[in-house]
Scaffold this motif. Structure first.
Motif, mmCIF file in Angstrom:
data_model
loop_
_atom_site.group_PDB
_atom_site.id
_atom_site.type_symbol
_atom_site.label_atom_id
_atom_site.label_comp_id
_atom_site.label_asym_id
_atom_site.label_seq_id
_atom_site.Cartn_x
_atom_site.Cartn_y
_atom_site.Cartn_z
ATOM 1 N N THR A 213 -0.349 -11.192 1.920
ATOM 2 C CA THR A 213 -0.276 -9.741 2.091
ATOM 3 C C THR A 213 0.700 -9.117 1.083
ATOM 4 O O THR A 213 0.508 -7.978 0.665
ATOM 5 N N ALA A 214 1.729 -9.878 0.697
ATOM 6 C CA ALA A 214 2.647 -9.371 -0.332
ATOM 7 C C ALA A 214 1.927 -9.235 -1.666
ATOM 8 O O ALA A 214 2.111 -8.254 -2.394
ATOM 9 N N LEU A 215 1.105 -10.209 -1.997
ATOM 10 C CA LEU A 215 0.405 -10.210 -3.279
ATOM 11 C C LEU A 215 -0.772 -9.234 -3.312
ATOM 12 O O LEU A 215 -1.266 -8.897 -4.387
ATOM 13 N N THR A 216 -1.218 -8.794 -2.142
ATOM 14 C CA THR A 216 -2.305 -7.814 -2.087
ATOM 15 C C THR A 216 -1.797 -6.426 -1.699
ATOM 16 O O THR A 216 -2.582 -5.525 -1.426
ATOM 17 N N PHE A 217 -0.490 -6.265 -1.660
ATOM 18 C CA PHE A 217 0.158 -4.983 -1.367
ATOM 19 C C PHE A 217 -0.276 -4.404 -0.024
ATOM 20 O O PHE A 217 -0.522 -3.206 0.106
ATOM 21 N N THR A 218 -0.362 -5.282 0.957
ATOM 22 C CA THR A 218 -0.665 -4.838 2.320
ATOM 23 C C THR A 218 0.442 -5.222 3.299
ATOM 24 O O THR A 218 0.293 -5.058 4.500
ATOM 25 N N TYR A 219 1.553 -5.721 2.778
ATOM 26 C CA TYR A 219 2.620 -6.238 3.641
ATOM 27 C C TYR A 219 3.230 -5.154 4.520
ATOM 28 O O TYR A 219 3.683 -5.434 5.630
ATOM 29 N N ASN A 220 3.251 -3.912 4.050
ATOM 30 C CA ASN A 220 3.914 -2.889 4.852
ATOM 31 C C ASN A 220 3.175 -2.609 6.162
ATOM 32 O O ASN A 220 3.773 -2.127 7.121
ATOM 33 N N TYR A 221 1.890 -2.924 6.209
ATOM 34 C CA TYR A 221 1.160 -2.826 7.477
ATOM 35 C C TYR A 221 1.059 -4.192 8.160
ATOM 36 O O TYR A 221 1.303 -4.316 9.360
ATOM 37 N N ALA A 222 0.704 -5.218 7.398
ATOM 38 C CA ALA A 222 0.563 -6.560 7.986
ATOM 39 C C ALA A 222 1.898 -7.058 8.536
ATOM 40 O O ALA A 222 1.944 -7.759 9.555
ATOM 41 N N GLY A 223 2.989 -6.687 7.869
ATOM 42 C CA GLY A 223 4.296 -7.152 8.313
ATOM 43 C C GLY A 223 4.706 -6.623 9.664
ATOM 44 O O GLY A 223 5.471 -7.272 10.388
ATOM 45 N N ILE A 224 4.219 -5.449 10.028
ATOM 46 C CA ILE A 224 4.581 -4.893 11.334
ATOM 47 C C ILE A 224 3.503 -5.130 12.385
ATOM 48 O O ILE A 224 3.778 -5.025 13.582
ATOM 49 N N LEU A 225 2.304 -5.478 11.943
ATOM 50 C CA LEU A 225 1.205 -5.637 12.895
ATOM 51 C C LEU A 225 0.748 -7.087 13.063
ATOM 52 O O LEU A 225 0.247 -7.447 14.132
ATOM 53 N N TYR B 106 8.457 3.766 9.629
ATOM 54 C CA TYR B 106 8.735 4.147 8.245
ATOM 55 C C TYR B 106 8.355 3.103 7.202
ATOM 56 O O TYR B 106 8.597 3.313 6.022
ATOM 57 N N TRP B 107 7.768 2.005 7.594
ATOM 58 C CA TRP B 107 7.211 1.094 6.598
ATOM 59 C C TRP B 107 5.824 1.536 6.154
ATOM 60 O O TRP B 107 5.329 1.109 5.123
ATOM 61 N N ARG B 108 5.197 2.402 6.911
ATOM 62 C CA ARG B 108 3.803 2.752 6.677
ATOM 63 C C ARG B 108 3.655 3.753 5.527
ATOM 64 O O ARG B 108 4.424 4.700 5.420
ATOM 65 N N THR B 109 2.640 3.535 4.733
ATOM 66 C CA THR B 109 2.374 4.449 3.625
ATOM 67 C C THR B 109 2.060 5.844 4.119
ATOM 68 O O THR B 109 2.456 6.842 3.498
ATOM 69 N N ASP B 110 1.355 5.965 5.242
ATOM 70 C CA ASP B 110 0.992 7.279 5.761
ATOM 71 C C ASP B 110 2.205 8.067 6.228
ATOM 72 O O ASP B 110 2.086 9.252 6.548
ATOM 73 N N VAL B 111 3.377 7.441 6.241
ATOM 74 C CA VAL B 111 4.625 8.127 6.557
ATOM 75 C C VAL B 111 5.519 8.219 5.324
ATOM 76 O O VAL B 111 5.961 9.290 4.922
ATOM 77 N N HIS B 112 5.753 7.072 4.691
ATOM 78 C CA HIS B 112 6.802 7.020 3.678
ATOM 79 C C HIS B 112 6.369 7.542 2.317
ATOM 80 O O HIS B 112 7.203 7.756 1.422
ATOM 81 N N ILE B 113 5.087 7.783 2.144
ATOM 82 C CA ILE B 113 4.643 8.323 0.859
ATOM 83 C C ILE B 113 5.162 9.736 0.642
ATOM 84 O O ILE B 113 5.159 10.251 -0.487
ATOM 85 N N ALA B 114 5.670 10.366 1.700
ATOM 86 C CA ALA B 114 6.214 11.718 1.574
ATOM 87 C C ALA B 114 7.296 11.795 0.506
ATOM 88 O O ALA B 114 7.378 12.768 -0.249
ATOM 89 N N SER B 115 8.142 10.768 0.422
ATOM 90 C CA SER B 115 9.232 10.775 -0.553
ATOM 91 C C SER B 115 8.696 10.897 -1.975
ATOM 92 O O SER B 115 9.245 11.641 -2.804
ATOM 93 N N ILE B 116 7.623 10.176 -2.274
ATOM 94 C CA ILE B 116 7.055 10.161 -3.618
ATOM 95 C C ILE B 116 6.270 11.440 -3.893
ATOM 96 O O ILE B 116 6.425 12.067 -4.955
ATOM 97 N N LEU B 117 5.445 11.865 -2.950
ATOM 98 C CA LEU B 117 4.622 13.054 -3.159
ATOM 99 C C LEU B 117 5.474 14.308 -3.280
ATOM 100 O O LEU B 117 5.193 15.186 -4.112
ATOM 101 N N LEU B 118 6.506 14.402 -2.460
ATOM 102 C CA LEU B 118 7.360 15.590 -2.506
ATOM 103 C C LEU B 118 8.094 15.680 -3.838
ATOM 104 O O LEU B 118 8.203 16.757 -4.439
ATOM 105 N N SER B 119 8.587 14.544 -4.323
ATOM 106 C CA SER B 119 9.262 14.540 -5.618
ATOM 107 C C SER B 119 8.295 14.907 -6.740
ATOM 108 O O SER B 119 8.656 15.649 -7.667
ATOM 109 N N ALA B 120 7.073 14.421 -6.663
ATOM 110 C CA ALA B 120 6.067 14.766 -7.679
ATOM 111 C C ALA B 120 5.775 16.262 -7.669
ATOM 112 O O ALA B 120 5.622 16.892 -8.729
ATOM 113 N N SER B 121 5.721 16.850 -6.482
ATOM 114 C CA SER B 121 5.443 18.292 -6.399
ATOM 115 C C SER B 121 6.597 19.112 -6.977
ATOM 116 O O SER B 121 6.368 20.112 -7.680
#
Length: 340
Positions: free
Chosen positions: A118-130, A196-211
């Protein structure tokens, strides 16, 4: 954490070499500050504030700024964009995960092959908690969020036309993500990882900075936010809001927007801040930051779970990270960019 090279955001058409170097220096210095906060927070924790968590946010808002410039201002070709991201990120990650599988199997850290996958497929942030976790790979959650952000922002750059429409969409998605985190944490009682490991939550930091990056580029930021001390004051206020007594959702509802403002106003900041970030030690640590990010986690676990002395463990982190940077990350990136 992975980083987008600051050289991509320096327009080559109308700046001098000296200006380009200065801009690269303080952005790398911000990256150096980010990993320094992570290392201090993990190996020499400061009572009252989780500097490791704060350092991750420093990384995220920088990525948001750089992606905003690369994808929406410079309009970097997507095929080349993803090739460069892969060449920078994957070789060092692959070597780290393989080394972790070999070196940590059977030790006190329960290493699991599914977690490695899951680390190598970039899914660890969901697989790691579920599904499945491995302590030596727990930091990969943040890398996953960033990789997902690359894809989402790239899609937006293709599908959405008009700078104003892009900004409105980024802000809307950011607000929804921040609300999602607050509801998960406060209403549903989820812990930090599940919230806060989830992309649907933590992506706010990146999107807000981009805006904010796009608003600044279009000169649409209020004049109040253009002074030489805006960056310094915003960063200081954000750090105060990350203190432990402040509820976790407040960190992301108020402190992260301040950090996003801080990194996007570095260009006009006072010498005191940009000069510090442009210093050679900060720049060098910034250049090594991705390898430091990868290799600090297993040694941090030795300190946190086994009570190992932090100074020798930190020295081991730098030894592994420098080997990773000079023997894997840098040559692999150069070879792939040259031949692929």
């Amino acid at each position: 954490m992975t980083d987008i090279s600051a050289t991509h955001v320096v327009p080559s058409r109308s700046v001098t070499d000296k200006a380009a170097r200065a801009r690269l220096a303080y952005l790398d210095g911000w990256r150096g500050l980010s990993i320094a906060l992570v290392l201090i927070g993990h190996f020499f924790p400061v009572p009252g504030i989780n500097l490791g968590v704060l350092g991750v946010e420093f990384f995220f808002v920088l990525s948001g700024r750089l992606m905003g410039e690369i994808l929406f201002i410079e309009r970097f070709p997507l095929k080349k964009f993803f090739k460069r991201r892969f060449s920078r990120i994957y070789p060092a990650l692959l070597v780290f995960v393989i080394a972790a599988m070999v070196g940590l199997s059977g030790t006190f850290i329960a290493f699991k092959w599914k977690a490695a996958l899951t680390a190598l497929t970039f899914t660890y942030n969901y697989a790691g908690i579920l599904i499945n976790r491995a302590g030596a790979l727990d930091h990969i959650w943040s890398l996953c969020v960033e990789e997902h952000a690359y894809i989402i922002l790239a899609l937006i750059s293709v599908v959405v036309t008009g700078r104003g429409n892009v900004v409105r969409l980024l802000v809307t998605l950011s607000l929804l993500a921040m609300a999602n985190g607050a509801i998960s944490y406060w209403v549903y009682g989820m812990d930090y990882e599940h919230s806060y490991w989830r992309t649907d939550v933590h992506i706010a930091s990146i999107l807000l900075s981009a805006s904010i990056c796009l608003l600044k580029h279009d000169d649409r930021l209020p004049s109040l936010l253009k002074g030489p001390y805006v960056s310094l004051v915003s960063a200081a206020a954000a750090i105060l809001l990350f203190l432990d007594p402040v509820p976790t959702p407040i960190h992301y509802l108020f402190a992260v927007p301040l950090l996003a403002l801080a990194v996007n106003t570095l260009d006009t900041s006072s010498w005191h801040l940009s000069g510090l970030l442009s210093s050679r030690p900060m720049v060098m640590i910034g250049l090594w930051s991705y390898s430091l990010y990868l290799w600090q986690q297993p040694f941090y676990k030795f300190v946190a779970e086994q009570g190992s002395a932090p100074i020798p463990m930190l020295a081991a982190v730098f030894a592994c990270a420098l080997c990773s940077y000079y023997l894997v990350e840098k040559p692999a990136r150069a070879w792939l960019n040259r031949n692929w």
